[in-house]
Write an enzyme that holds these catalytic residues in place. Structure first.
Site, PDB file in Angstrom:
ATOM      1  N   ARG A   1      24.193  63.622  62.864  1.00 10.19           N
ATOM      2  CA  ARG A   1      25.247  62.585  62.827  1.00 10.19           C
ATOM      3  C   ARG A   1      25.349  61.842  61.500  1.00 10.19           C
ATOM      4  O   ARG A   1      26.184  60.963  61.368  1.00 10.19           O
ATOM      5  CB  ARG A   1      24.943  61.520  63.886  1.00 10.19           C
ATOM      6  CG  ARG A   1      25.180  61.934  65.303  1.00 10.19           C
ATOM      7  CD  ARG A   1      24.762  60.820  66.235  1.00 10.19           C
ATOM      8  NE  ARG A   1      25.233  61.067  67.592  1.00 10.19           N
ATOM      9  CZ  ARG A   1      24.591  60.677  68.676  1.00 10.19           C
ATOM     10  NH1 ARG A   1      23.455  60.020  68.576  1.00 10.19           N
ATOM     11  NH2 ARG A   1      25.094  60.927  69.873  1.00 10.19           N
TER      12      ARG A   1
ATOM     13  N   LYS B   1      28.766  66.193  70.055  1.00 11.91           N
ATOM     14  CA  LYS B   1      28.927  66.100  68.590  1.00 11.91           C
ATOM     15  C   LYS B   1      30.407  66.206  68.196  1.00 11.91           C
ATOM     16  O   LYS B   1      30.917  65.431  67.388  1.00 11.91           O
ATOM     17  CB  LYS B   1      28.107  67.200  67.915  1.00 11.91           C
ATOM     18  CG  LYS B   1      28.374  67.396  66.440  1.00 11.91           C
ATOM     19  CD  LYS B   1      27.921  66.208  65.608  1.00 11.91           C
ATOM     20  CE  LYS B   1      28.541  66.251  64.220  1.00 11.91           C
ATOM     21  NZ  LYS B   1      28.293  65.068  63.436  1.00 11.91           N
TER      22      LYS B   1
ATOM     23  N   ARG C   1      39.442  42.586  72.549  1.00  8.52           N
ATOM     24  CA  ARG C   1      39.203  43.980  72.933  1.00  8.52           C
ATOM     25  C   ARG C   1      39.974  44.971  72.057  1.00  8.52           C
ATOM     26  O   ARG C   1      40.216  46.097  72.445  1.00  8.52           O
ATOM     27  CB  ARG C   1      39.570  44.191  74.424  1.00  8.52           C
ATOM     28  CG  ARG C   1      38.531  43.601  75.382  1.00  8.52           C
ATOM     29  CD  ARG C   1      39.011  43.534  76.809  1.00  8.52           C
ATOM     30  NE  ARG C   1      40.160  42.669  76.965  1.00  8.52           N
ATOM     31  CZ  ARG C   1      40.120  41.326  76.987  1.00  8.52           C
ATOM     32  NH1 ARG C   1      38.964  40.710  76.874  1.00  8.52           N
ATOM     33  NH2 ARG C   1      41.221  40.608  77.113  1.00  8.52           N
TER      34      ARG C   1
ATOM     35  N   CYS D   1      33.398  67.019  58.409  1.00  9.21           N
ATOM     36  CA  CYS D   1      33.198  66.641  59.812  1.00  9.21           C
ATOM     37  C   CYS D   1      34.507  66.207  60.461  1.00  9.21           C
ATOM     38  O   CYS D   1      35.080  66.948  61.251  1.00  9.21           O
ATOM     39  CB  CYS D   1      32.163  65.518  59.904  1.00  9.21           C
ATOM     40  SG  CYS D   1      30.507  66.094  59.517  1.00  9.21           S
TER      41      CYS D   1
ATOM     42  N   TYR E   1      35.805  62.673  48.865  1.00  6.89           N
ATOM     43  CA  TYR E   1      36.493  62.398  50.127  1.00  6.89           C
ATOM     44  C   TYR E   1      36.171  61.010  50.663  1.00  6.89           C
ATOM     45  O   TYR E   1      36.826  60.531  51.572  1.00  6.89           O
ATOM     46  CB  TYR E   1      36.208  63.489  51.157  1.00  6.89           C
ATOM     47  CG  TYR E   1      34.954  63.304  51.976  1.00  6.89           C
ATOM     48  CD1 TYR E   1      34.955  62.541  53.149  1.00  6.89           C
ATOM     49  CD2 TYR E   1      33.766  63.870  51.578  1.00  6.89           C
ATOM     50  CE1 TYR E   1      33.803  62.377  53.894  1.00  6.89           C
ATOM     51  CE2 TYR E   1      32.620  63.715  52.313  1.00  6.89           C
ATOM     52  CZ  TYR E   1      32.643  62.964  53.464  1.00  6.89           C
ATOM     53  OH  TYR E   1      31.505  62.789  54.196  1.00  6.89           O
TER      54      TYR E   1
ATOM     55  N   ARG F   1      34.650  67.908  49.243  1.00  9.00           N
ATOM     56  CA  ARG F   1      35.183  68.955  50.115  1.00  9.00           C
ATOM     57  C   ARG F   1      36.329  68.410  50.977  1.00  9.00           C
ATOM     58  O   ARG F   1      36.199  67.372  51.602  1.00  9.00           O
ATOM     59  CB  ARG F   1      34.059  69.498  50.997  1.00  9.00           C
ATOM     60  CG  ARG F   1      32.984  70.180  50.160  1.00  9.00           C
ATOM     61  CD  ARG F   1      31.841  70.671  50.979  1.00  9.00           C
ATOM     62  NE  ARG F   1      31.112  69.618  51.640  1.00  9.00           N
ATOM     63  CZ  ARG F   1      30.081  69.830  52.440  1.00  9.00           C
ATOM     64  NH1 ARG F   1      29.672  71.057  52.677  1.00  9.00           N
ATOM     65  NH2 ARG F   1      29.458  68.822  53.003  1.00  9.00           N
TER      66      ARG F   1
HETATM   67  N1  LIG Z   1      28.022  67.137  55.458  1.00  2.24           N
HETATM   68  C1  LIG Z   1      28.032  66.281  56.457  1.00  2.24           C
HETATM   69  O1  LIG Z   1      28.305  65.110  56.280  1.00  2.24           O
HETATM   70  C2  LIG Z   1      27.665  66.720  57.871  1.00  2.24           C
HETATM   71  C3  LIG Z   1      27.319  65.744  58.829  1.00  2.24           C
HETATM   72  C4  LIG Z   1      26.938  66.152  60.097  1.00  2.24           C
HETATM   73  C5  LIG Z   1      26.933  67.509  60.413  1.00  2.24           C
HETATM   74  N2  LIG Z   1      27.297  68.437  59.462  1.00  2.24           N
HETATM   75  C6  LIG Z   1      27.241  69.854  59.839  1.00  2.24           C
HETATM   76  O2  LIG Z   1      26.051  70.408  59.276  1.00  2.24           O
HETATM   77  C7  LIG Z   1      26.256  71.797  58.966  1.00  2.24           C
HETATM   78  C8  LIG Z   1      25.887  72.038  57.514  1.00  2.24           C
HETATM   79  O3  LIG Z   1      26.790  71.310  56.715  1.00  2.24           O
HETATM   80  P1  LIG Z   1      26.486  70.970  55.200  1.00  2.24           P
HETATM   81  O4  LIG Z   1      27.425  69.886  54.831  1.00  2.24           O
HETATM   82  O5  LIG Z   1      25.025  70.762  54.996  1.00  2.24           O
HETATM   83  O6  LIG Z   1      26.917  72.356  54.517  1.00  2.24           O
HETATM   84  P2  LIG Z   1      26.644  72.787  53.001  1.00  2.24           P
HETATM   85  O7  LIG Z   1      27.723  73.723  52.641  1.00  2.24           O
HETATM   86  O8  LIG Z   1      26.402  71.572  52.157  1.00  2.24           O
HETATM   87  O9  LIG Z   1      25.249  73.566  53.070  1.00  2.24           O
HETATM   88  C9  LIG Z   1      25.069  74.758  53.721  1.00  2.24           C
HETATM   89  C10 LIG Z   1      24.023  75.564  52.962  1.00  2.24           C
HETATM   90  O10 LIG Z   1      23.725  76.727  53.713  1.00  2.24           O
HETATM   91  C11 LIG Z   1      23.527  77.802  52.830  1.00  2.24           C
HETATM   92  N3  LIG Z   1      23.698  79.014  53.618  1.00  2.24           N
HETATM   93  C12 LIG Z   1      24.824  79.460  54.241  1.00  2.24           C
HETATM   94  N4  LIG Z   1      24.570  80.580  54.934  1.00  2.24           N
HETATM   95  C13 LIG Z   1      23.258  80.860  54.756  1.00  2.24           C
HETATM   96  C14 LIG Z   1      22.408  81.878  55.232  1.00  2.24           C
HETATM   97  N5  LIG Z   1      22.852  82.848  56.032  1.00  2.24           N
HETATM   98  N6  LIG Z   1      21.117  81.856  54.847  1.00  2.24           N
HETATM   99  C15 LIG Z   1      20.641  80.898  54.022  1.00  2.24           C
HETATM  100  N7  LIG Z   1      21.407  79.880  53.548  1.00  2.24           N
HETATM  101  C16 LIG Z   1      22.700  79.867  53.920  1.00  2.24           C
HETATM  102  C17 LIG Z   1      24.548  77.589  51.740  1.00  2.24           C
HETATM  103  O11 LIG Z   1      24.168  78.257  50.556  1.00  2.24           O
HETATM  104  C18 LIG Z   1      24.510  76.055  51.600  1.00  2.24           C
HETATM  105  O12 LIG Z   1      23.596  75.645  50.602  1.00  2.24           O
HETATM  106  C19 LIG Z   1      27.726  72.085  59.297  1.00  2.24           C
HETATM  107  O13 LIG Z   1      27.811  72.617  60.575  1.00  2.24           O
HETATM  108  C20 LIG Z   1      28.376  70.709  59.251  1.00  2.24           C
HETATM  109  O14 LIG Z   1      29.507  70.633  60.078  1.00  2.24           O
HETATM  110  C21 LIG Z   1      27.632  68.075  58.208  1.00  2.24           C
END
Ligand SMILES: NC(=O)c1ccc[n+]([C@@H]2O[C@H](COP(=O)([O-])OP(=O)(O)OC[C@H]3O[C@@H](n4cnc5c(N)ncnc54)[C@H](O)[C@@H]3O)[C@@H](O)[C@H]2O)c1
Length: 406
Positions: free
Chosen positions: A149, A201, A241, A255, A314, A322
């Site tokens: 979160r 989520k 409210r 997100c 953003y 992003r």
């Molecule tokens: N960024 C946010 O604020 C946030 C908050 C809560 C939840 N999320 C969720 O968390 C998840 C990750 O998001 P993020 O922002 O960290 O993404 P991100 O793109 O910053 O990081 C993902 C990482 O995974 C690596 N990767 C992808 N496929 C791979 C594989 N098969 N093996 C090894 N490494 C691999 C990529 O190289 C990258 O470094 C998503 O589902 C997102 O929705 C993100």
């Protein structure tokens, strides 16, 4: 030992947090450059408190590699975008990561999916991959969903203090995974089933998207009939409210601008309010572009190259751009076959768009009209430098006379 797969905005701080709280952690990412940067002792993005956390984790022995590890627990934190056509979750990164985990993981291991996924994704995409690799879920391998979160800009604090949800087929396994998170998390950790965890989520981010859309729609209505949306929201919020959010130039990040689409994609005939809300939020950059056009007309301005967008990220005070409203607006400019808008963001050092500046004073010297797209502290602290400019303030943070709003 925990092998965290994916060291991005979520995986890296999670891995660092666990390692600095006594859990043995190896972080794996297939991005060689990213792993090399971490192994050179540098973090890969800016975030309050992240460098200190990194140092503590390195001291505690965290390792970074491109290789998947043979271990008993995996946390998968890879991207989950949405398919722009169907709006459904695109689970290909999760599936690829789980397939690679299957190549090395021993029997009895637990695989925790931390990536955000729509309800049913684990049943539909993850379980079949595991079973196809000869594992019987619940006997040879345990499956858990532990969505995250935290908010960029306050990640370290929120990792420590937020409540969390853990979904598991087997409560005892859920409780075991809860212990890893409880090594650092001071919030309440609820254990439930996987589909409930998936849905909660997505619902949380959808709640936020719908509420933002309501404020944005009010801004449009008020603009149409020349009413002051900020004053109206301020007064409405005096009702015990009512708690309306502030309008803005759009929604970005991975997100709130993504996850609600999963519900639209999966339940198109039911998720009508959500669909409309997402369209309203996605329409805001175009609305701002139109405001720029209206204001230029009113001011007799014709040269688009004298107009500058302040902010590319953003949200404020982070370096994550992003899906940012500014990028969406620039794309819209391009679609209208126009060019020339100038851009500056103190958090973006690399050249990522045309006409980008890297210094506030140089940027301001090059433009007569400033559009405040992001409310970074820098602009709040330098508001006096905008005196004499035409200003479109998309966040109602500028007190200078004659400011325009969305
Ligand atoms: N960024 C946010 O604020 C946030 C908050 C809560 C939840 N999320 C969720 O968390 C998840 C990750 O998001 P993020 O922002 O960290 O993404 P991100 O793109 O910053 O990081 C993902 C990482 O995974 C690596 N990767 C992808 N496929 C791979 C594989 N098969 N093996 C090894 N490494 C691999 C990529 O190289 C990258 O470094 C998503 O589902 C997102 O929705 C993100």
């Amino acid at each position: 030992m925990i092998n965290v797969i994916g060291l991005g905005y979520i995986g890296l701080p999670t891995a660092l947090m666990m390692a600095s709280h006594g859990v043995e952690v190896v972080g794996t990412d297939y991005n060689k450059e990213l792993v090399a940067t971490l192994n050179a002792g540098k973090t890969t993005f800016k975030e309050k408190g992240l460098d200190e956390l990194f140092d503590a984790a390195v001291k505690a022995g965290i390792r970074f590699t491109t290789e998947y590890q043979v271990t008993d627990t995996y946390i998968v934190s890879v991207p989950t975008p949405y398919d722009k056509f169907s709006k459904k979750v695109d689970a290909c990164y999760v599936v690829a990561a789980v397939k690679d985990v299957m190549k090395v993981c021993p029997k009895g291991a637990t695989v925790v999916i931390e990536s955000t996924v729509s309800p049913g994704t684990i049943d539909k995409y993850v379980r079949p991959v595991i079973e196809a690799n000869g594992f019987k879920i619940g006997e040879d391998l345990n499956l858990v969903h532990a969505p995250e979160r935290i908010i960029p800009g306050n990640m370290v604090y929120e990792l420590l203090h937020n409540n969390r949800t853990i979904g598991a087929d087997d409560r005892a396994i859920g409780e075991k995974v809860k212990e890893y998170y409880a090594s650092f998390c001071q919030g309440e950790i609820v254990v439930t089933d996987i589909r409930t965890a998936e849905m909660t989520k997505v619902v949380e981010n959808t709640f936020r998207a719908v509420n933002i859309a309501f404020a944005n729609e009010l801004a449009k209505i008020c603009r149409h009939d020349n009413m002051d949306v900020y004053e109206i929201i301020r007064i409405c919020n005096m009702h015990p409210r009512v708690n309306i959010l502030q309008p803005g130039p759009g929604v970005g990040g991975h997100c709130i601008s993504v996850d609600p689409w999963f519900l639209v994609g999966d339940y198109p005939s039911l998720a009508k309010l959500i669909d409309q809300s997402m369209r309203i939020n996605d329409g805001m950059p175009d609305f701002v572009l139109n405001r720029i056009y209206e204001i230029m007309k009113e001011k007799g301005m014709t040269d688009i190259t004298r107009v500058g967008l302040y902010g590319l990220t953003y949200k404020e005070n982070v370096d994550d751009m992003r899906e940012s409203p500014t990028l969406q607006l620039l794309e819209s400019q391009e679609r209208h076959l126009a060019t020339g808008l100038k851009v500056y963001d103190p958090f973006i050092e690399k050249d990522v768009v045309a006409n980008q500046y890297h210094n506030l004073d140089e940027f301001l010297a090059a433009v007569d009209f400033v559009v405040i797209m992001v409310k970074h502290n820098e602009i709040k602290e330098n508001m006096d430098k905008l005196a004499g400019k035409v200003i479109l303030d998309c966040h109602n943070i500028c007190q200078l006379p004659g400011v325009y709003h969305i």
